[in-house]
Design an enzyme around this catalytic site. Structure first.
Site, PDB file in Angstrom:
ATOM      1  N   GLU A  99       0.822  -1.212   0.000  1.00  0.00           N
ATOM      2  CA  GLU A  99       0.000   0.000   0.000  1.00  0.00           C
ATOM      3  C   GLU A  99       0.860   1.268   0.000  1.00  0.00           C
ATOM      4  O   GLU A  99       1.660   1.477   0.889  1.00  0.00           O
ATOM      5  CB  GLU A  99      -0.946   0.005   1.213  1.00  0.00           C
ATOM      6  CG  GLU A  99      -1.843  -1.226   1.318  1.00  0.00           C
ATOM      7  CD  GLU A  99      -2.880  -1.320   0.191  1.00  0.00           C
ATOM      8  OE1 GLU A  99      -3.022  -0.348  -0.575  1.00  0.00           O
ATOM      9  OE2 GLU A  99      -3.543  -2.369   0.094  1.00  0.00           O
ATOM     10  N   CYS A 122      -7.801  -1.031   8.330  1.00  0.00           N
ATOM     11  CA  CYS A 122      -6.385  -1.078   7.922  1.00  0.00           C
ATOM     12  C   CYS A 122      -5.902   0.303   7.498  1.00  0.00           C
ATOM     13  O   CYS A 122      -4.837   0.758   7.929  1.00  0.00           O
ATOM     14  CB  CYS A 122      -6.180  -2.067   6.774  1.00  0.00           C
ATOM     15  SG  CYS A 122      -6.314  -3.785   7.307  1.00  0.00           S
ATOM     16  N   HIS A 133      -1.210  -5.527   2.480  1.00  0.00           N
ATOM     17  CA  HIS A 133      -2.378  -6.417   2.577  1.00  0.00           C
ATOM     18  C   HIS A 133      -1.999  -7.807   2.073  1.00  0.00           C
ATOM     19  O   HIS A 133      -1.397  -7.940   0.991  1.00  0.00           O
ATOM     20  CB  HIS A 133      -3.530  -5.873   1.729  1.00  0.00           C
ATOM     21  CG  HIS A 133      -4.496  -5.023   2.499  1.00  0.00           C
ATOM     22  ND1 HIS A 133      -4.727  -3.697   2.197  1.00  0.00           N
ATOM     23  CD2 HIS A 133      -5.286  -5.315   3.569  1.00  0.00           C
ATOM     24  CE1 HIS A 133      -5.625  -3.224   3.052  1.00  0.00           C
ATOM     25  NE2 HIS A 133      -5.978  -4.175   3.881  1.00  0.00           N
TER      26      HIS A 133
HETATM   27  N1  PCA Z   1      -8.236  -6.180   7.154  1.00  0.00           N
HETATM   28  C1  PCA Z   1      -9.196  -5.110   7.290  1.00  0.00           C
HETATM   29  C2  PCA Z   1      -9.121  -4.702   8.731  1.00  0.00           C
HETATM   30  C3  PCA Z   1      -8.337  -5.758   9.425  1.00  0.00           C
HETATM   31  C4  PCA Z   1      -7.766  -6.574   8.358  1.00  0.00           C
HETATM   32  O1  PCA Z   1      -6.969  -7.519   8.502  1.00  0.00           O
HETATM   33  C5  PCA Z   1      -8.954  -3.967   6.284  1.00  0.00           C
HETATM   34  O2  PCA Z   1      -8.484  -4.241   5.176  1.00  0.00           O
HETATM   35  O3  PCA Z   1      -9.245  -2.827   6.597  1.00  0.00           O
END
Ligand code: PCA
Length: 192
Positions: free
Chosen positions: A79, A142, A166
């Site tokens: 990200e 996140c 992610h």
């Molecule tokens: N994924 C979510 C919140 C916690 C996680 O592991 C997200 O992408 O916001």
């Protein structure tokens, strides 16, 4: 060199979160010269920010690598950007569902990762791990935790590098061993 490595607890009624499983599987013994501090964050818009601030203050890391699970991706997503916005269709683990709210009311619109996301992507590419640079971490918890981390580092004025990544869900295509390999490569790529 000290790395703060975070993952998230399960959310949305799921039993596990691939980021928690992966963080818990990383061992300090895998690296000679890197101390890894592992922590699991709550899937909470309101509590995750405070948790991130306290962790950064308490552990004084050189690098922060934050991991989360994305149900929609079939590759590692590095990200680039965190935006100052919370919006959700489903509640977080506290039952809270924000509707286009700022994370920090007087904060900037966005922050960029302080690590070269292309460098991280290339490191994974070279090791045969499917990965891409992403320009949106979403508007769920996140992104909120990532924004809070970058904001806190900016306020502190310290040279702490930070990135959010992610991970796909654990599956046949993405067993824990493959996620672990990817995260180890990310750790090596952020070495100072
Ligand atoms: N994924 C979510 C919140 C916690 C996680 O592991 C997200 O992408 O916001």
């Amino acid at each position: 060199m000290r790395i703060l490595l975070t993952g998230f607890e399960p959310f949305g009624g799921e039993a596990i979160n691939s980021s928690q499983e992966t963080v818990n599987a990383v061992s300090c013994d895998d690296f000679d010269d890197i101390e890894i501090v592992h922590r699991i964050l709550p899937v909470s818009f309101k509590r995750s920010g405070k948790a991130v601030y306290e962790l950064i203050d308490d552990t004084e890391p050189d690098v922060v690598i934050m991991l989360g699970q994305s149900g929609k991706t079939d590759c590692i997503k590095i990200e680039r950007i965190a935006v100052n916005m919370m919006d959700a269709k489903k509640p977080d683990n506290d039952g809270y569902t924000p509707d286009e709210e700022s994370i920090i009311s007087d904060g900037p619109s966005a922050y960029f990762s302080s690590i070269s996301v292309k460098h991280l992507r290339n490191q994974l590419d070279e090791n045969g791990i499917p990965a891409k640079v992403s320009n949106s971490a979403g508007l769920y918890v996140c992104n909120t935790a990532y924004f809070n981390a970058l904001h806190h580092i900016s306020i502190l004025g310290k040279e702490i590098k930070a990135v959010f990544v992610h991970l796909p869900k654990i599956s046949e295509q993405w067993p824990l061993s493959k996620l672990l390999k990817a995260v180890k490569q990310l750790i090596l790529a952020t070495r100072l």
